[in-house]
Design an enzyme around this catalytic site. Structure first.
Site, short mmCIF file in Angstrom:
data_model
loop_
_atom_site.label_atom_id
_atom_site.label_comp_id
_atom_site.label_asym_id
_atom_site.label_seq_id
_atom_site.Cartn_x
_atom_site.Cartn_y
_atom_site.Cartn_z
N HIS A 126 -23.16 -36.23 38.98
CA HIS A 126 -24.23 -35.90 39.93
C HIS A 126 -23.77 -34.93 41.02
O HIS A 126 -24.60 -34.32 41.69
CB HIS A 126 -24.82 -37.18 40.56
CG HIS A 126 -23.91 -37.91 41.50
ND1 HIS A 126 -23.25 -39.07 41.15
CD2 HIS A 126 -23.57 -37.67 42.78
CE1 HIS A 126 -22.55 -39.51 42.17
NE2 HIS A 126 -22.73 -38.67 43.18
N ASP A 156 -21.90 -40.98 34.43
CA ASP A 156 -21.89 -40.13 35.62
C ASP A 156 -20.52 -39.49 35.83
O ASP A 156 -20.00 -39.47 36.94
CB ASP A 156 -22.30 -40.93 36.86
CG ASP A 156 -22.61 -40.02 38.05
OD1 ASP A 156 -22.93 -38.85 37.84
OD2 ASP A 156 -22.50 -40.49 39.21
N SER A 230 -18.03 -39.01 46.45
CA SER A 230 -18.33 -39.06 45.01
C SER A 230 -17.33 -38.27 44.19
O SER A 230 -17.06 -37.10 44.48
CB SER A 230 -19.72 -38.48 44.75
OG SER A 230 -20.67 -39.48 44.61
#
Length: 490
Positions: A126, A156, A230
């Site tokens: 993402h 992901d 992230s």
């Protein structure tokens, strides 16, 4: 997990993605949690951080022609069942920024780390999703443009490659199965754009299911993890990577001490496959599963709860071909015990299509073994093929969509059963969110559709009744969910 359950979980947890920098007031940013006292008493983590930091990178993803979702700053949460994540915020104040030539630019910031000295970097998908340009910045200030080698939506994860004329510092994956609750965990990343930030805490829990998909097996951390972490690594005290930071529990967008990381043992085979092939080929059985409760175990004659109960078998699936039946309980796969449905989904998903997998089953009060030849899972490869095929075909324009009837060729391409009905999405215009080429619209306003003209009729009916949106039911791979399309584009 059903869409209703996923929404309920989302309402209670308010899970937030970590990519980019959040649109928060300063007061919403929590202070970092103190590292465990015993770590500080033993000299802290300075030596560890000094050793690993050269391999931890900051990632900037730019999209020169952003979708409406990216420009706006997030993706609507009702699409979570499809996207299995909660958006990709841009930098504060940068939505709509120009690149100097009048083209809008959307940016996202995240973290990552080098796992191969040849210049291979892992991050969250993402962080770089739909990016036109990706830049990797190292701790010494060096910046390099990166090539996207491969992406995997289900876990992901994404792998990037930067050019280098010398071996780069790289990190090793630890054995996450050896991680214990209470172990010290250290995270290095780029929270809120503040690159090179270090936080420490402990492993709070293992095998967390946060409702994001069948591969949920997260490590829960209390180290301060925020937006921008992230894709960054979490280390054990040996300096090896035990997890890749992905999501947080947050009612306000900042850290409240509950973060989630993809375990290294789940990430490593995916990362290796992306590096090698640019994609992940997953095994597929074609069954619907449910957990085995104490009551079900008693009714099935099992001595204890556990395993994965087959609730339904899809026609012409590998499971049906192998003789699996509703009511079978899978106790192990490939010799590995199956504790719950997620265990089976992960075990099968990591098997290369075409491989035989031995399943230990409980059926009719006794245990038996069946060999199943797994097949390619419906999903991204078919979606990419659908997008390529869509560009070659003519379709009917309806509500910002280019649509085509679902014929036998499309059923084959999308790995759908012969009796599947609906309308294939060929192209999606800006302003229509959540849909992508290869999706199949099965109903509009709760009325089944099989032709683009039927979609148009239902969209017009919604408009005449004063509604701004038409309700559509969409099938994508193994997932079905309700979305909306704006009627003013019809």
């Amino acid at each position: 997990m059903s869409l209703a359950n996923a929404r309920a979980l989302r309402r209670h947890l308010a899970m937030a993605l970590l990519a980019g920098t959040a649109l928060l007031a300063p007061a919403a940013i929590e202070t970092a949690h103190a590292a465990p006292a015993e770590v500080l008493a033993n000299g802290g983590v300075a030596d560890l951080v000094e050793r690993v930091s050269p391999a931890v990178v900051t990632i900037t993803a730019a999209q020169t022609t952003p979708t409406r979702s990216a420009a706006r700053g997030n993706i609507p949460p009702e699409l979570e069942e499809f996207l299995r994540r909660f958006g990709m915020p841009g930098l504060p104040g940068q939505g709509g920024r120009s690149d100097g030539r009048g083209a809008p630019v959307a940016r996202a910031l995240g973290s990552g780390f080098v796992f191969d000295t040849a210049g291979y970097v892992v991050t969250n998908r993402h962080v770089i999703a739909d990016a036109d340009q990706v830049t990797v910045a190292f701790s010494d200030g060096t910046e390099r443009e990166a090539e996207i080698v491969g992406e995997d939506e289900r876990t992901d994860l994404a792998v990037l490659k930067v050019k280098t004329d010398k071996p780069l510092p790289a990190l090793k994956f630890a054995d996450s199965d050896k991680v214990r609750v209470g172990d010290v965990a250290v995270a290095v990343g780029n929270p809120f754009g503040l690159g090179g930030t270090v936080t420490a805490g402990i492993v709070s829990a293992r095998s967390r299911d946060i409702g994001s998909g069948p591969y949920d097996d997260y490590i829960q951390l209390d180290a301060s993890i925020n937006s921008g972490n992230s894709g960054g690594p979490t280390f054990n005290m040996a300096g090896d990577v035990i997890g890749i930071n992905t999501a947080i529990f947050s009612p306000n967008g900042g850290s409240v001490g509950i973060g989630f990381a993809i375990p290294s043992n789940l990430a490593k085979p995916v990362v290796d496959a992306l590096k090698r092939d640019g994609k992940v080929e997953r095994g597929w059985l074609g069954v619907n599963l449910q957990g085995v409760t104490k009551e079900l175990a008693d009714g099935l004659g099992l001595s204890k709860e556990g395993g994965a109960l087959i609730a339904a078998v899809e026609p012409k699936s590998p499971a049906e071909k192998a003789g699996l039946k509703p009511g079978d309980v899978v106790l192990s796969a490939g010799g590995k015990p199956i504790k719950d449905t997620r265990d089976l989904a992960r075990q099968v998903g990591m098997v290369k299509p075409g491989t035989k997998l031995d399943l230990a089953l409980w059926r009719d009060g006794k245990e038996r073994t069946l060999a199943v030849t797994v097949e390619q899972a419906p999903g991204q490869p078919q979606q990419r093929l659908a997008k390529a095929e869509a560009q070659k075909q003519d379709g009917e324009e309806v509500a910002g969509l280019k649509l085509s009837s679902l014929n036998s060729q499309w059923r084959q391409r999308l790995r759908l059963p012969d009796d599947a009905a609906g309308v294939v999405v060929l192209e999606v215009s800006e302003g229509v969110e959540g849909l992508r080429p290869g999706d199949v619209i099965t109903s509009v306003n709760n009325n089944p559709v099989a032709q683009p003209s039927e979609v148009a009729t239902q969209v017009k009916a919604a408009s005449k009744s004063g509604r701004k949106n038409a309700l559509i039911q969409v099938r994508r791979g193994e997932t079905t969910a309700f979305l909306t399309i704006p009627v003013e584009m019809g």
